[in-house]
Design a protein around this motif. Structure first.
Motif, PDB file in Angstrom:
ATOM      1  N   ILE A   1       2.581 -46.297   9.350  1.00  0.00           N
ATOM      2  CA  ILE A   1       3.967 -46.737   9.579  1.00  0.00           C
ATOM      3  C   ILE A   1       4.201 -48.032   8.805  1.00  0.00           C
ATOM      4  O   ILE A   1       3.419 -48.986   8.924  1.00  0.00           O
ATOM      5  CB  ILE A   1       4.233 -46.991  11.079  1.00  0.00           C
ATOM      6  N   ASP A   2       5.280 -48.067   8.011  1.00  0.00           N
ATOM      7  CA  ASP A   2       5.585 -49.323   7.325  1.00  0.00           C
ATOM      8  C   ASP A   2       6.441 -50.207   8.231  1.00  0.00           C
ATOM      9  O   ASP A   2       6.783 -49.822   9.352  1.00  0.00           O
ATOM     10  CB  ASP A   2       6.257 -49.066   5.971  1.00  0.00           C
ATOM     11  N   GLU A   3       6.790 -51.430   7.762  1.00  0.00           N
ATOM     12  CA  GLU A   3       7.465 -52.397   8.605  1.00  0.00           C
ATOM     13  C   GLU A   3       8.846 -51.938   9.054  1.00  0.00           C
ATOM     14  O   GLU A   3       9.357 -52.397  10.084  1.00  0.00           O
ATOM     15  CB  GLU A   3       7.581 -53.740   7.867  1.00  0.00           C
ATOM     16  N   ASP A   4       9.477 -51.048   8.285  1.00  0.00           N
ATOM     17  CA  ASP A   4      10.815 -50.563   8.643  1.00  0.00           C
ATOM     18  C   ASP A   4      10.766 -49.341   9.552  1.00  0.00           C
ATOM     19  O   ASP A   4      11.819 -48.810   9.927  1.00  0.00           O
ATOM     20  CB  ASP A   4      11.596 -50.217   7.375  1.00  0.00           C
ATOM     21  N   GLY A   5       9.586 -48.868   9.893  1.00  0.00           N
ATOM     22  CA  GLY A   5       9.459 -47.713  10.775  1.00  0.00           C
ATOM     23  C   GLY A   5       9.354 -46.386  10.050  1.00  0.00           C
ATOM     24  O   GLY A   5       9.332 -45.325  10.684  1.00  0.00           O
ATOM     25  N   ARG A   6       9.273 -46.405   8.730  1.00  0.00           N
ATOM     26  CA  ARG A   6       9.147 -45.167   7.958  1.00  0.00           C
ATOM     27  C   ARG A   6       7.695 -44.704   7.972  1.00  0.00           C
ATOM     28  O   ARG A   6       6.774 -45.501   7.811  1.00  0.00           O
ATOM     29  CB  ARG A   6       9.615 -45.394   6.521  1.00  0.00           C
ATOM     30  N   VAL A   7       7.501 -43.403   8.158  1.00  0.00           N
ATOM     31  CA  VAL A   7       6.143 -42.835   8.106  1.00  0.00           C
ATOM     32  C   VAL A   7       5.732 -42.765   6.637  1.00  0.00           C
ATOM     33  O   VAL A   7       6.437 -42.174   5.805  1.00  0.00           O
ATOM     34  CB  VAL A   7       6.104 -41.440   8.748  1.00  0.00           C
ATOM     35  N   THR A   8       4.609 -43.364   6.297  1.00  0.00           N
ATOM     36  CA  THR A   8       4.182 -43.464   4.905  1.00  0.00           C
ATOM     37  C   THR A   8       3.513 -42.176   4.428  1.00  0.00           C
ATOM     38  O   THR A   8       3.089 -41.335   5.239  1.00  0.00           O
ATOM     39  CB  THR A   8       3.193 -44.626   4.733  1.00  0.00           C
ATOM     40  N   ASP A   9       3.381 -42.057   3.126  1.00  0.00           N
ATOM     41  CA  ASP A   9       2.703 -40.882   2.543  1.00  0.00           C
ATOM     42  C   ASP A   9       1.244 -40.812   2.958  1.00  0.00           C
ATOM     43  O   ASP A   9       0.645 -39.729   3.025  1.00  0.00           O
ATOM     44  CB  ASP A   9       2.791 -40.918   1.014  1.00  0.00           C
ATOM     45  N   ASP A  10       0.654 -41.996   3.237  1.00  0.00           N
ATOM     46  CA  ASP A  10      -0.764 -42.040   3.577  1.00  0.00           C
ATOM     47  C   ASP A  10      -1.027 -41.704   5.042  1.00  0.00           C
ATOM     48  O   ASP A  10      -2.173 -41.767   5.492  1.00  0.00           O
ATOM     49  CB  ASP A  10      -1.329 -43.438   3.275  1.00  0.00           C
ATOM     50  N   ALA A  11       0.014 -41.361   5.794  1.00  0.00           N
ATOM     51  CA  ALA A  11      -0.183 -41.063   7.217  1.00  0.00           C
ATOM     52  C   ALA A  11      -1.066 -39.834   7.410  1.00  0.00           C
ATOM     53  O   ALA A  11      -1.821 -39.744   8.379  1.00  0.00           O
ATOM     54  CB  ALA A  11       1.177 -40.862   7.901  1.00  0.00           C
ATOM     55  N   SER A  12      -0.965 -38.870   6.474  1.00  0.00           N
ATOM     56  CA  SER A  12      -1.857 -37.703   6.533  1.00  0.00           C
ATOM     57  C   SER A  12      -1.875 -37.045   5.155  1.00  0.00           C
ATOM     58  O   SER A  12      -0.891 -37.128   4.404  1.00  0.00           O
ATOM     59  CB  SER A  12      -1.373 -36.697   7.582  1.00  0.00           C
ATOM     60  N   PRO A  13      -2.967 -36.379   4.811  1.00  0.00           N
ATOM     61  CA  PRO A  13      -3.018 -35.667   3.513  1.00  0.00           C
ATOM     62  C   PRO A  13      -1.931 -34.594   3.409  1.00  0.00           C
ATOM     63  O   PRO A  13      -1.373 -34.362   2.336  1.00  0.00           O
ATOM     64  CB  PRO A  13      -4.418 -35.040   3.502  1.00  0.00           C
ATOM     65  N   GLU A  14      -1.629 -33.906   4.553  1.00  0.00           N
ATOM     66  CA  GLU A  14      -0.604 -32.866   4.535  1.00  0.00           C
ATOM     67  C   GLU A  14       0.761 -33.440   4.172  1.00  0.00           C
ATOM     68  O   GLU A  14       1.501 -32.870   3.360  1.00  0.00           O
ATOM     69  CB  GLU A  14      -0.539 -32.162   5.898  1.00  0.00           C
ATOM     70  N   LEU A  15       1.096 -34.593   4.795  1.00  0.00           N
ATOM     71  CA  LEU A  15       2.399 -35.200   4.532  1.00  0.00           C
ATOM     72  C   LEU A  15       2.502 -35.645   3.075  1.00  0.00           C
ATOM     73  O   LEU A  15       3.550 -35.483   2.432  1.00  0.00           O
ATOM     74  CB  LEU A  15       2.631 -36.394   5.471  1.00  0.00           C
ATOM     75  N   LYS A  16       1.404 -36.146   2.560  1.00  0.00           N
ATOM     76  CA  LYS A  16       1.407 -36.584   1.165  1.00  0.00           C
ATOM     77  C   LYS A  16       1.663 -35.407   0.228  1.00  0.00           C
ATOM     78  O   LYS A  16       2.458 -35.498  -0.730  1.00  0.00           O
ATOM     79  CB  LYS A  16       0.063 -37.242   0.841  1.00  0.00           C
ATOM     80  N   ALA A  17       1.024 -34.277   0.523  1.00  0.00           N
ATOM     81  CA  ALA A  17       1.202 -33.092  -0.318  1.00  0.00           C
ATOM     82  C   ALA A  17       2.628 -32.548  -0.198  1.00  0.00           C
ATOM     83  O   ALA A  17       3.245 -32.151  -1.193  1.00  0.00           O
ATOM     84  CB  ALA A  17       0.194 -32.022   0.091  1.00  0.00           C
ATOM     85  N   ILE A  18       3.158 -32.509   1.016  1.00  0.00           N
ATOM     86  CA  ILE A  18       4.519 -31.996   1.239  1.00  0.00           C
ATOM     87  C   ILE A  18       5.529 -32.851   0.481  1.00  0.00           C
ATOM     88  O   ILE A  18       6.435 -32.325  -0.189  1.00  0.00           O
ATOM     89  CB  ILE A  18       4.847 -31.980   2.749  1.00  0.00           C
TER      90      ILE A  18
ATOM     91  N   ILE B   1       5.908 -35.108  10.328  1.00  0.00           N
ATOM     92  CA  ILE B   1       6.204 -36.467  10.817  1.00  0.00           C
ATOM     93  C   ILE B   1       6.197 -36.492  12.340  1.00  0.00           C
ATOM     94  O   ILE B   1       5.642 -37.414  12.964  1.00  0.00           O
ATOM     95  CB  ILE B   1       7.567 -36.946  10.267  1.00  0.00           C
ATOM     96  N   GLU B   2       6.784 -35.468  12.961  1.00  0.00           N
ATOM     97  CA  GLU B   2       6.797 -35.397  14.428  1.00  0.00           C
ATOM     98  C   GLU B   2       5.372 -35.319  14.960  1.00  0.00           C
ATOM     99  O   GLU B   2       5.032 -35.934  15.976  1.00  0.00           O
ATOM    100  CB  GLU B   2       7.621 -34.195  14.883  1.00  0.00           C
ATOM    101  N   ARG B   3       4.537 -34.546  14.272  1.00  0.00           N
ATOM    102  CA  ARG B   3       3.132 -34.436  14.712  1.00  0.00           C
ATOM    103  C   ARG B   3       2.413 -35.778  14.621  1.00  0.00           C
ATOM    104  O   ARG B   3       1.673 -36.181  15.519  1.00  0.00           O
ATOM    105  CB  ARG B   3       2.412 -33.393  13.855  1.00  0.00           C
ATOM    106  N   ILE B   4       2.656 -36.485  13.499  1.00  0.00           N
ATOM    107  CA  ILE B   4       2.009 -37.791  13.296  1.00  0.00           C
ATOM    108  C   ILE B   4       2.482 -38.795  14.346  1.00  0.00           C
ATOM    109  O   ILE B   4       1.683 -39.534  14.931  1.00  0.00           O
ATOM    110  CB  ILE B   4       2.308 -38.315  11.877  1.00  0.00           C
TER     111      ILE B   4
END
Length: 787
Positions: free
Chosen positions: A140-157, A247-250
């Motif tokens: 999670i970044d400072e603004d509340g956005r889920v980052t690409d590094d939160a999971s490999p799946e999210l990064k690929a998507i 994102i919901e899963r994370i």
């Protein structure tokens, strides 16, 4: 404390002044619940925390605390199984990162051997959760956005989404270019219902085919998704849905990870709020030039140069206010607009502030008491609803006070006995003061009645006071005069304004002799006070000169003593060197004598004489005493060398190994393939060398951890020198792994600030930068965050 006194003395207005220095919601909540207490232990702890805060303010510019939201609702939601969104998780992350930063900050203060009364206790209540903090900061970044590094799946998507968007836009760009432009209202690509569309004129709706998603208000433009990109848009939409689900899963996973640490996180938020409150009190105290007073167990109040905190500090008149030690009742007399009521409120409000743990605007060596209750009857409290007159309203309040008051109470009366017949009012005022005196209460009262001036002289533990009036300027000075009752200045004022002398003499003749005698007595007291004050100032000048001379002599004596010790130590070292040389010669002689004896020579030397001679030589050695200093003791211990130690030969800059001692202060050292005999003073003990890779890592970490501060002060530096220092400092801070640092450049002309801003814009490792909050320097400092 009763709610009435807090309203009467405007305690909430003081809290509002403190509130502007708070940055966290828990800190503001702490302040909102603040009320004075009569618990001596609690007051002492609160004041100790305030003193710690003022100390940090002086040494480090305050406790570094960012803006923190109230996270109790979030913790309650995860307790019942709900998931937090990105913004809420970012708020929790900020609590955890702030916990780590505050722990490091306070650890640094402790390593610097700075002592505090309570601050380290609050530090020990913080619970650092490094693994959870790392997990949250990664996801999670400072603004509340889920980052690409939160999971490999999210990064690929997200990578697929970016490619799909590019494909769609390229297809649409090819459609709107060239001959198709005439069919469009505008050659742009826009979005409707989360799908890419183009604006087509109504009459050409069949040219592109596809799906109509929207139309303009006039109906002349349709927003159409051409059939060529429907499939690509469908694919993009599917990827976006997959992104949302991931994102919901994370978020659910991170929310679940918080549950076991819910109490620790809440505890950290509370402690951060407490530290913010302590820092806010210190900032308030620094702005007001306030101090932490000493607490008197006997309830002796001595406020030196006390100032009302709600009056402009540039205009307010400071007064010495004292009660409790030599007298328990103070009766202030004199005309209106002289400052009597403000003096009364100053005493009460400062006492309430002290019992709430706040710094108070007084001079050093001031003393406060701890009262179980503070009562006041101040101002016109006429009640239309209750059909009470001003006098009745005051008497109703006074009756309630007399029922509750005891020896641990402070009572403030403004215009005691006013609002009725002067003779009866004066008699009532005297009776009320006697009743309070019988209960041993502490009282400060203002009045117009001349009868109370005599009361101040005749009653034990009671003293008169007045507000000074300058007859020359016909205006009050607002200075409190203890021991001098107020007097009417009507005759002097009338004379200066031009009233005929005969009229003034006639008025004096009408006055009874007793009143005239009293006024003359007061005038004589004022003259004597002024003479005493002049003598006091002269005496104080001489005392200050004597104190300065004493300090100079003390410094000179200390310097002389230190220099004498240095010279003695130098002489002893020289003597020891000479003795060592003599001992070496003596050893040679004694050895030769013993050889002669053992060989059966003619000279017979008894063994006990040889031992006695050697003992006498040993007695010539002079001890060199080190000062009681930790650093010197450590240095002495470090100099004890033994065979096998690794050393640095300072004259050659080479490492070597000690082989054996070759005599006093001489060692044989193995330097590579060479063996050399070197003096001990040329050798410095060093730690054994490690493997090359480990050595580099260890050195870097040690250097950065030990020598890089989180703040760089450039004030007073030249422009080029400052930028060069910033460049080196940022490299060191990045190497140390700091998430952010503070660069203090001052306000000045703004040239240095502008130069640093331009430099930070082009720095590849700088993520963002902004001016510091107002309580940490404002635009005189810049906070730099790294990628």
């Amino acid at each position: 404390m009763n709610e009435r006194i807090l309203n009467t003395l405007e305690f909430d207005a003081v809290k509002q002044l403190v509130a502007q220095y708070l940055v966290t919601e828990p800190g503001k909540e702490e302040l909102s619940q603040l009320t004075p207490t009569s618990q001596a232990t609690t007051v002492a702890q609160w004041l100790a925390e305030t003193e710690d805060g003022l100390k940090v303010q002086r040494l480090r510019g305050g406790i570094p605390i960012p803006k923190i939201e109230n996270i109790r609702p979030q913790m309650k939601r995860i307790e019942i199984g709900a998931d937090l969104n990105g913004v809420e998780l970012a708020q929790v992350t900020r609590v955890l990162t702030t916990t780590n930063e505050l722990t490091r900050f306070l650890d640094d203060l402790e390593d610097a051997e700075i002592e505090f009364q309570r601050l380290y206790e609050w530090r020990d209540k913080l619970v650092t959760l490094p693994e959870l903090t790392r997990q949250l900061k990664t996801a999670i970044d400072e603004d509340g956005r889920v980052t690409d590094d939160a999971s490999p799946e999210l990064k690929a998507i997200r990578h697929s989404i970016r490619r799909s968007k590019q494909t769609v836009r390229e297809q649409l760009d090819s459609i709107i270019r060239g001959g198709n432009a005439k069919y469009l209202s505008d050659t742009i690509v826009t979005m409707r219902n989360d799908r890419y569309v183009i604006p087509v004129k109504q009459e050409y709706r069949g040219v592109f085919g596809g799906v109509v998603h929207d139309q303009s208000a006039s109906g002349q433009t349709l927003f159409i998704e051409p059939k060529q990109i429907v499939e690509a848009n469908n694919r993009l939409r599917s990827q976006q849905i997959a992104e949302r689900r991931e994102i919901e899963r994370i978020l659910a996973e991170l929310s679940a990870a918080l549950v076991p640490y819910r109490r620790d996180i809440l505890q950290n938020a509370f402690v951060i709020g407490r530290l913010d409150f302590i820092n806010g009190k210190a900032c308030f105290g620094q702005e007001l030039k306030a101090i932490v007073p000493t607490i008197s167990e006997e309830n002796h109040v001595v406020f030196k140069q006390a100032r009302h905190p709600l009056i402009d500090q540039e205009k307010v008149v400071a007064n010495d206010i004292m009660i409790g030690k030599d007298y328990q009742a103070v009766v202030i007399t004199g005309p209106n607009t002289g400052g009597k009521t403000i003096t009364l409120k100053t005493l009460g409000l400062l006492q309430l502030m002290g019992q709430a743990g706040l710094p108070i605007p007084v001079e050093e060596e001031s003393v406060m008491g701890i009262f179980e209750e503070v009562f006041a009857d101040i101002g016109d409290e006429q009640s239309i609803e209750q059909s009470l007159s001003t006098f009745s309203s005051h008497m109703t309040n006074i009756v309630a006070i007399l029922k509750k008051v005891d020896e641990h109470s402070l009572v403030l009366f403004d215009e005691l006995g006013a609002g009725t017949d002067p003779q009866e009012g004066a008699a009532l005022a005297i009776a009320i003061l006697d009743e309070l005196g019988a209960k041993s209460a502490y009282v400060m009262a203002t009045t117009h009645y001349p009868e109370l001036k005599v009361y101040g002289y005749n009653r034990t533990n009671t003293i008169n006071a007045s507000m000074e009036f300058d007859v020359d300027t016909l205006s009050p000075t607002y200075r409190l005069l203890i021991g001098v009752p107020g007097r009417s200045n009507a005759f002097e004022i009338s004379k200066r304004l031009g009233l005929d002398t005969s009229v003034i003499d006639a008025a004096k003749a009408i006055m009874d002799g007793e009143s005239q005698d009293l006024n003359e007595m007061i005038a004589d007291l004022e003259n004597r006070r002024k003479m005493t004050e002049t003598e006091y100032l002269e005496l104080r000048h001489h005392v200050e000169e004597a104190e300065k001379l004493h300090r100079d002599l003390q410094n000179a004596y200390t310097y002389f003593f230190e220099e004498r010790e240095k010279e003695i130590a130098k002489a002893k070292r020289k003597a020891n060197e000479m003795v060592e040389e003599a001992k070496a010669d003596a050893e040679t002689i004694i050895s030769d004598l013993r050889k002669l004896q053992l060989a059966g020579g003619q000279t017979k030397v008894k063994e006990h004489k040889l031992i006695d001679a050697k003992s006498r030589l040993e007695d010539l050695h002079q001890e060199e005493h080190l000062q009681k200093n930790k650093v010197l003791k450590k240095a002495k211990e470090a100099k004890k060398l033994k065979a096998g130690d690794e050393v640095l030969v300072t004259s050659y800059g080479q490492r070597g190994t000690l082989v054996q001692k070759m005599g006093h202060d001489q060692w044989q050292v193995q330097l590579g393939i060479l063996k050399m005999t070197l003096p001990e003073a040329d050798l410095q003990s060093v730690a054994p060398a490690k493997e090359p890779v480990q050595r580099v890592v260890s050195t870097v970490r040690s250097n950065t951890a030990s020598h890089v501060a989180t703040q760089l002060d450039l004030r007073g530096k030249r422009y080029e020198e400052a930028l060069n220092e910033v460049d080196q400092y940022l490299d060191a801070a990045i190497l140390a792994g700091y998430p952010q640092v503070t660069i203090v450049h001052g306000k000045g002309t703004g040239a240095l600030r502008q130069g640093i801003t331009e430099y930070l814009k082009g720095h590849r490792s700088v993520k963002s930068y902004e001016f510091a909050p107002a309580n940490q320097g404002g635009n005189g400092a810049t906070i730099v965050k790294f990628k």
